[in-house]
Design a protein around this motif. Structure first.
Motif, PDB file in Angstrom:
ATOM      1  N   GLY A   1      14.727 -28.727 -77.760  1.00  0.00           N
ATOM      2  CA  GLY A   1      15.143 -28.679 -76.367  1.00  0.00           C
ATOM      3  C   GLY A   1      16.643 -28.487 -76.230  1.00  0.00           C
ATOM      4  O   GLY A   1      17.346 -28.219 -77.205  1.00  0.00           O
ATOM      5  N   ARG A   2      17.132 -28.665 -75.006  1.00  0.00           N
ATOM      6  CA  ARG A   2      18.556 -28.480 -74.727  1.00  0.00           C
ATOM      7  C   ARG A   2      19.335 -29.792 -74.775  1.00  0.00           C
ATOM      8  O   ARG A   2      20.552 -29.794 -74.748  1.00  0.00           O
ATOM      9  CB  ARG A   2      18.749 -27.824 -73.356  1.00  0.00           C
ATOM     10  N   GLY A   3      18.640 -30.920 -74.789  1.00  0.00           N
ATOM     11  CA  GLY A   3      19.309 -32.203 -74.966  1.00  0.00           C
ATOM     12  C   GLY A   3      19.770 -32.888 -73.699  1.00  0.00           C
ATOM     13  O   GLY A   3      20.381 -33.958 -73.770  1.00  0.00           O
ATOM     14  N   ILE A   4      19.475 -32.318 -72.540  1.00  0.00           N
ATOM     15  CA  ILE A   4      19.986 -32.898 -71.300  1.00  0.00           C
ATOM     16  C   ILE A   4      19.350 -34.259 -71.019  1.00  0.00           C
ATOM     17  O   ILE A   4      20.043 -35.240 -70.722  1.00  0.00           O
ATOM     18  CB  ILE A   4      19.749 -31.944 -70.114  1.00  0.00           C
ATOM     19  N   SER A   5      18.026 -34.342 -71.116  1.00  0.00           N
ATOM     20  CA  SER A   5      17.351 -35.613 -70.847  1.00  0.00           C
ATOM     21  C   SER A   5      17.810 -36.701 -71.808  1.00  0.00           C
ATOM     22  O   SER A   5      18.038 -37.851 -71.400  1.00  0.00           O
ATOM     23  CB  SER A   5      15.829 -35.446 -70.951  1.00  0.00           C
ATOM     24  N   THR A   6      17.954 -36.347 -73.071  1.00  0.00           N
ATOM     25  CA  THR A   6      18.355 -37.352 -74.050  1.00  0.00           C
ATOM     26  C   THR A   6      19.810 -37.786 -73.845  1.00  0.00           C
ATOM     27  O   THR A   6      20.140 -38.960 -74.038  1.00  0.00           O
ATOM     28  CB  THR A   6      18.141 -36.832 -75.484  1.00  0.00           C
ATOM     29  N   VAL A   7      20.674 -36.870 -73.443  1.00  0.00           N
ATOM     30  CA  VAL A   7      22.057 -37.249 -73.142  1.00  0.00           C
ATOM     31  C   VAL A   7      22.097 -38.220 -71.959  1.00  0.00           C
ATOM     32  O   VAL A   7      22.835 -39.211 -71.974  1.00  0.00           O
ATOM     33  CB  VAL A   7      22.926 -36.008 -72.858  1.00  0.00           C
TER      34      VAL A   7
ATOM     35  N   LEU B   1      25.698 -29.805 -77.388  1.00  0.00           N
ATOM     36  CA  LEU B   1      25.023 -29.112 -76.290  1.00  0.00           C
ATOM     37  C   LEU B   1      25.510 -27.671 -76.151  1.00  0.00           C
ATOM     38  O   LEU B   1      24.713 -26.761 -75.878  1.00  0.00           O
ATOM     39  CB  LEU B   1      25.225 -29.874 -74.974  1.00  0.00           C
ATOM     40  N   LEU B   2      26.794 -27.458 -76.356  1.00  0.00           N
ATOM     41  CA  LEU B   2      27.318 -26.091 -76.285  1.00  0.00           C
ATOM     42  C   LEU B   2      26.826 -25.261 -77.472  1.00  0.00           C
ATOM     43  O   LEU B   2      26.516 -24.073 -77.320  1.00  0.00           O
ATOM     44  CB  LEU B   2      28.842 -26.118 -76.241  1.00  0.00           C
ATOM     45  N   ALA B   3      26.740 -25.892 -78.644  1.00  0.00           N
ATOM     46  CA  ALA B   3      26.204 -25.187 -79.816  1.00  0.00           C
ATOM     47  C   ALA B   3      24.755 -24.789 -79.582  1.00  0.00           C
ATOM     48  O   ALA B   3      24.321 -23.694 -79.973  1.00  0.00           O
ATOM     49  CB  ALA B   3      26.325 -26.072 -81.058  1.00  0.00           C
TER      50      ALA B   3
ATOM     51  N   ALA C   1      22.509 -24.390 -64.115  1.00  0.00           N
ATOM     52  CA  ALA C   1      22.984 -24.170 -65.480  1.00  0.00           C
ATOM     53  C   ALA C   1      24.505 -24.127 -65.566  1.00  0.00           C
ATOM     54  O   ALA C   1      25.109 -24.716 -66.469  1.00  0.00           O
ATOM     55  CB  ALA C   1      22.383 -22.881 -66.039  1.00  0.00           C
ATOM     56  N   LEU C   2      25.159 -23.417 -64.637  1.00  0.00           N
ATOM     57  CA  LEU C   2      26.617 -23.315 -64.669  1.00  0.00           C
ATOM     58  C   LEU C   2      27.259 -24.676 -64.441  1.00  0.00           C
ATOM     59  O   LEU C   2      28.222 -25.048 -65.122  1.00  0.00           O
ATOM     60  CB  LEU C   2      27.102 -22.316 -63.622  1.00  0.00           C
ATOM     61  N   TRP C   3      26.728 -25.437 -63.505  1.00  0.00           N
ATOM     62  CA  TRP C   3      27.299 -26.745 -63.209  1.00  0.00           C
ATOM     63  C   TRP C   3      27.002 -27.747 -64.311  1.00  0.00           C
ATOM     64  O   TRP C   3      27.758 -28.694 -64.516  1.00  0.00           O
ATOM     65  CB  TRP C   3      26.818 -27.227 -61.845  1.00  0.00           C
ATOM     66  N   MET C   4      25.915 -27.529 -65.028  1.00  0.00           N
ATOM     67  CA  MET C   4      25.665 -28.346 -66.208  1.00  0.00           C
ATOM     68  C   MET C   4      26.735 -28.078 -67.260  1.00  0.00           C
ATOM     69  O   MET C   4      27.220 -28.998 -67.935  1.00  0.00           O
ATOM     70  CB  MET C   4      24.275 -28.040 -66.776  1.00  0.00           C
ATOM     71  N   PHE C   5      27.132 -26.818 -67.391  1.00  0.00           N
ATOM     72  CA  PHE C   5      28.213 -26.444 -68.307  1.00  0.00           C
ATOM     73  C   PHE C   5      29.513 -27.150 -67.912  1.00  0.00           C
ATOM     74  O   PHE C   5      30.225 -27.697 -68.766  1.00  0.00           O
ATOM     75  CB  PHE C   5      28.396 -24.925 -68.280  1.00  0.00           C
ATOM     76  N   VAL C   6      29.818 -27.152 -66.614  1.00  0.00           N
ATOM     77  CA  VAL C   6      31.020 -27.835 -66.128  1.00  0.00           C
ATOM     78  C   VAL C   6      30.964 -29.322 -66.456  1.00  0.00           C
ATOM     79  O   VAL C   6      31.943 -29.922 -66.926  1.00  0.00           O
ATOM     80  CB  VAL C   6      31.183 -27.624 -64.606  1.00  0.00           C
ATOM     81  N   MET C   7      29.805 -29.925 -66.236  1.00  0.00           N
ATOM     82  CA  MET C   7      29.655 -31.359 -66.493  1.00  0.00           C
ATOM     83  C   MET C   7      29.784 -31.670 -67.979  1.00  0.00           C
ATOM     84  O   MET C   7      30.406 -32.669 -68.368  1.00  0.00           O
ATOM     85  CB  MET C   7      28.297 -31.832 -65.968  1.00  0.00           C
ATOM     86  N   ILE C   8      29.215 -30.816 -68.822  1.00  0.00           N
ATOM     87  CA  ILE C   8      29.307 -31.019 -70.271  1.00  0.00           C
ATOM     88  C   ILE C   8      30.765 -31.042 -70.716  1.00  0.00           C
ATOM     89  O   ILE C   8      31.185 -31.902 -71.498  1.00  0.00           O
ATOM     90  CB  ILE C   8      28.532 -29.912 -71.020  1.00  0.00           C
ATOM     91  N   LEU C   9      31.551 -30.092 -70.199  1.00  0.00           N
ATOM     92  CA  LEU C   9      32.958 -30.014 -70.583  1.00  0.00           C
ATOM     93  C   LEU C   9      33.770 -31.171 -70.011  1.00  0.00           C
ATOM     94  O   LEU C   9      34.679 -31.695 -70.664  1.00  0.00           O
ATOM     95  CB  LEU C   9      33.558 -28.688 -70.108  1.00  0.00           C
ATOM     96  N   ALA C  10      33.438 -31.574 -68.790  1.00  0.00           N
ATOM     97  CA  ALA C  10      34.254 -32.569 -68.091  1.00  0.00           C
ATOM     98  C   ALA C  10      33.981 -33.999 -68.536  1.00  0.00           C
ATOM     99  O   ALA C  10      34.861 -34.861 -68.428  1.00  0.00           O
ATOM    100  CB  ALA C  10      34.020 -32.449 -66.584  1.00  0.00           C
TER     101      ALA C  10
ATOM    102  N   ALA D   1      32.296 -36.381 -76.699  1.00  0.00           N
ATOM    103  CA  ALA D   1      32.909 -35.142 -77.176  1.00  0.00           C
ATOM    104  C   ALA D   1      31.986 -34.475 -78.198  1.00  0.00           C
ATOM    105  O   ALA D   1      31.779 -33.254 -78.168  1.00  0.00           O
ATOM    106  CB  ALA D   1      34.273 -35.438 -77.792  1.00  0.00           C
ATOM    107  N   CYS D   2      31.402 -35.288 -79.085  1.00  0.00           N
ATOM    108  CA  CYS D   2      30.447 -34.754 -80.070  1.00  0.00           C
ATOM    109  C   CYS D   2      29.191 -34.220 -79.381  1.00  0.00           C
ATOM    110  O   CYS D   2      28.661 -33.165 -79.763  1.00  0.00           O
ATOM    111  CB  CYS D   2      30.069 -35.838 -81.075  1.00  0.00           C
TER     112      CYS D   2
END
Length: 231
Positions: free
Chosen positions: A106-112, A184-186, A144-153, A178-179
């Motif tokens: 999966g993409r890992g969102i639920s587990t994060v 998630l980006l990888a 998806a784009l806002w998930m990217f923003v949240m991941i970085l922030a 950070a890890c």
């Protein structure tokens, strides 16, 4: 590293790696979820292919059982914050790269989110709901784009909360997220090792990093059929 610590981390990885969405799709629909829609072995793709009434419970299972409970168990057994963080990271890595499915997942969102719940990160969760849920999903219809923003922030946000004494956060948690952001980006960049139909080029990588797909339009991506097995 003691045997107990190693058991916690390996156990969290193997538990996180259980491909719940894949198993549910196989059992209820008789399909390989890797060959439908986004190809993601997670609750979001399961919801697209089998309905939200199936996807939501699976997402909650991934959140609570795979991520939250192992960390809470580590806390209960008086493991250090470093071990707790390692358990959370292992759970997400297992979910994203499952040895049961040839390192797809999966993409890992639920587990994060499950990791955030375990560490009682309610302010960060609330900000995520606003950014991803309200702005991304309800308003702009593409989270998806806002998930990217949240991941970085998120790592910086956690650090600032602690720096300004708004909410106490151990620096280990900053390192953990950070890890997780890197993981998630990888995952976005590698997807499930699926080669794009148009071949690899800068546009594909841009779409993957920003929108978590190989094409610009979300509908085209989530409703497609994937030919062949995911590697």
């Amino acid at each position: 590293m003691t045997v107990t610590v190693a058991a916690f981390i390996v156990g969290a990885y193997l538990l996180g790696a259980i491909p719940t969405s894949y198993l549910v799709a196989r059992f209820l629909k008789g399909v390989d979820i890797r060959e439908s829609g986004s190809g993601n072995v997670g609750a979001s793709n399961l919801s697209e292919q089998a309905g939200r009434w199936i996807g939501i419970p699976v997402g909650l299972f991934d959140l609570i059982v795979k991520a939250t409970l192992p960390i809470l168990l580590a806390k209960f057994l008086d493991q250090s914050i470093t071990v707790q963080a390692a358990v959370g990271l292992a759970a997400v890595l297992g979910h994203n790269w499952s040895p049961y499915l040839q390192m797809t997942g999966g993409r890992g969102i639920s587990t994060v989110i499950g990791v955030m719940v375990a560490f009682l990160m309610w302010p960060e969760i609330l900000i995520g709901i606003v950014l991803v849920g309200i702005i991304g999903t309800l308003w702009l219809k593409d989270m998806a784009l806002w998930m990217f923003v949240m991941i970085l922030a998120l790592p910086g946000l956690i650090y600032l909360f602690d720096f300004f004494d708004l909410f106490e956060r151990d620096f280990t948690i900053v390192i953990l997220f950070a890890c997780l952001a890197i993981a998630l980006l990888a995952k976005r960049l590698t997807a499930n090792w699926e080669r794009p139909e148009q071949g690899y080029n800068w546009r594909v990588f841009l779409y993957r990093i920003l929108w978590d797909r190989d094409v610009r339009r979300q509908e085209e991506w989530t409703r497609r059929g994937i030919e062949g097995e995911a590697a």
